[in-house]
Scaffold this active site. Sequence first.
Site, PDB file in Angstrom:
ATOM      1  CD1 TRP A   1      -0.571  -1.536   3.142  1.00  0.00           C
ATOM      2  CD2 TRP A   1       0.354   0.436   3.756  1.00  0.00           C
ATOM      3  NE1 TRP A   1       0.623  -1.121   4.300  1.00  0.00           N
ATOM      4  CE2 TRP A   1       0.726  -0.163   4.456  1.00  0.00           C
ATOM      5  CE3 TRP A   1       1.116   1.889   2.875  1.00  0.00           C
ATOM      6  CZ2 TRP A   1       1.559   0.244   5.636  1.00  0.00           C
ATOM      7  CZ3 TRP A   1       1.494   2.861   4.507  1.00  0.00           C
ATOM      8  CH2 TRP A   1       1.715   2.036   5.151  1.00  0.00           C
ATOM      9  CG  ASN A   2       4.863   1.427   0.910  1.00  0.00           C
ATOM     10  OD1 ASN A   2       4.729   0.841  -0.019  1.00  0.00           O
ATOM     11  ND2 ASN A   2       6.144   1.075   1.423  1.00  0.00           N
TER      12      ASN A   2
ATOM     13  CE  LYS B   1      -3.114  -9.101  -1.977  1.00  0.00           C
ATOM     14  NZ  LYS B   1      -3.227  -7.991  -1.613  1.00  0.00           N
TER      15      LYS B   1
ATOM     16  CB  ALA C   1      -2.628  -3.197  -0.008  1.00  0.00           C
TER      17      ALA C   1
ATOM     18  N   GLY D   1       6.691  -6.937   0.658  1.00  0.00           N
ATOM     19  CA  GLY D   1       5.895  -6.150   1.853  1.00  0.00           C
ATOM     20  C   GLY D   1       6.645  -6.812   3.427  1.00  0.00           C
ATOM     21  CB  SER D   2       5.752  -7.233   6.679  1.00  0.00           C
ATOM     22  OG  SER D   2       5.057  -8.953   6.681  1.00  0.00           O
TER      23      SER D   2
ATOM     24  CD  GLU E   1      11.494  -3.965  -1.573  1.00  0.00           C
ATOM     25  OE1 GLU E   1      11.200  -3.374  -0.250  1.00  0.00           O
ATOM     26  OE2 GLU E   1      10.801  -3.682  -1.793  1.00  0.00           O
ATOM     27  CG  LEU E   2      10.470 -10.173   2.346  1.00  0.00           C
ATOM     28  CD1 LEU E   2      11.084 -11.367   2.984  1.00  0.00           C
ATOM     29  CD2 LEU E   2       8.872 -10.288   1.831  1.00  0.00           C
TER      30      LEU E   2
ATOM     31  CB  CYS F   1      11.318  -1.366   1.531  1.00  0.00           C
ATOM     32  SG  CYS F   1       9.540  -2.070   2.073  1.00  0.00           S
TER      33      CYS F   1
ATOM     34  CD  GLU G   1      10.770  -1.926   7.905  1.00  0.00           C
ATOM     35  OE1 GLU G   1      10.374  -1.010   6.837  1.00  0.00           O
ATOM     36  OE2 GLU G   1       9.519  -2.604   7.841  1.00  0.00           O
TER      37      GLU G   1
HETATM   38  C1  SIN Z   1       9.473   0.311  -0.754  1.00  0.00           C
HETATM   39  O1  SIN Z   1       9.588   1.118  -0.455  1.00  0.00           O
HETATM   40  O2  SIN Z   1       9.301  -0.727  -0.801  1.00  0.00           O
HETATM   41  C2  SIN Z   1       9.932   0.558  -2.065  1.00  0.00           C
HETATM   42  C3  SIN Z   1      10.670   1.827  -2.257  1.00  0.00           C
HETATM   43  C4  SIN Z   1      10.866   3.189  -3.898  1.00  0.00           C
HETATM   44  O3  SIN Z   1      11.028   1.245  -4.466  1.00  0.00           O
HETATM   45  O4  SIN Z   1      11.588   3.761  -4.026  1.00  0.00           O
END
Ligand code: SIN
Length: 497
Positions: free
Chosen positions: A163-164, A187, A189, A242-243, A264-265, A298, A399
Amino acid sequence: MSQTKSLKDLKRPDLFQQKGYIAEEWVDAASGDTFDVYDPATVEKIATIPEMGREDTNKAIQAAHDAFQTYKKTTARQRARWLRKWSDLCLEHADDLALILCLENGKTLVEAKGEVTYAASFLEWFAGEAERIHGEVVPVANLNQRVLTFKQPLGVAACLAPWNFPIAMITRKVGAALAAACPTIWKPAGETPLSCLAQAVLAKEAGFPKGTINVITTLNKVDEVGKALCESKLVRKLSFTGSTRVGQLLAAQCSKSLKKLSLELGGNSPFIVFDDAKVETAVEAAILAKFRNSGQTCVTANRVFVQDGIYDKFTQALTERIKTLKVGVGTEEGVFVGPMTHERAVDKAMRHIEDAQKHGGKVILGGKPYDNGGKLKGYFLEPTIISGMSPEALTTREETFAPVVALYRFRTEAEVIDLANDCDVGLGSFIITESIPRMWRVAEALEVGMVGVNLGLLSACESPFGGVKMSGYGREGGRQGIDEYLTVKSMLINIAT
Ligand code: SIN
């Protein structure tokens, strides 16, 4: 305070879709269930979306699998043209996409527009990469043999976006998959499905064939949908952002079908300011690395390590700079820090701030939820700086995912490398220094997937994105991103007469 713009301001109202998308049809959930989407800045409902489950997911898988039989035979040039067209459409409708994104996620309109440009860049990048998929001819010891390799698409790819960054994470995955000739199931969020659905409208318009794009929407049946995707033998690739907790779960579920995974966690990025840094460079990089998307990235600067000799100067300059950041609803002119996407994110940030205080930390700035004298209803937090807590504090170990700067003082290069590496995850990192030898030494010593030097942003379509340790595996973007959707076939040829 309400938003200064609404979905009624869309120039292309058809970009606002409230249905799932399977085999070129806009569809409700088989069960008829729905869920609501809220604007986190105002807590007002903005959409009602199908709550899809296993049955819908299986339909999407079958549609994508059927599409694969012909899509795998398309030329790379054709796929590149579709991707370029889609990228152009994103840029043409950037204002609309940004507005939808701002309202569902909370990020400011300016930032949302930046994400749309970032999202489009992946489509353009992978349009180029599509035509650079090739194998090699390998010398062999046996003179009567030749070996050559070629690359082929894996098959149906499931792309699970967070969702970010709902738009950019979709195109970073889907752009690579479609370039590699893999049909896709998206899929998004549950909190942010609208910008993904808008992207599906544009991808269809760009010309992608029936069944190559499918969108499954869910908020409450996410476990059921995830399991259906993981266990299906027709889905040959799953990519998730995600997490770490959910990444581990998906990896376990995928073990049954042994599909290829990219994960990518979570991260816990160190942001290291050395004595030789320029204070202004360090402050501007910290603002970007910390306050982008209200700290919900992230790769956000989670632990800000500052060397003894520059500590006071940097802290003062950063504090003054943060005081100038305007907090508010994303559509309001001049706002730099929007709300967090969830109410629970404010609770988590407060838990971290209180815990840091218990571990000796001192709040230098902010430290509380923010409502601007009762005018703001959403999930806002005052931009916060906290310093002096011991390494046991939650701000060191987890985090925070919020606009909270956690400052730590260090003395030597060796000490900060040990501190930075003392965690289970390794995604992003930042080094602020004017010394080139130090840049090399520290970059090589950090246990992470990415290092930023004298900047606060690790995002570029040309650069492979991903981590080490519990931050997952696989790379997105860059030259490497497309290989995640390809398999290498080798051919051994007997040339004896
Ligand atoms: C992320 O926070 O998962 C991606 C950030 C980015 O691609 O800049």
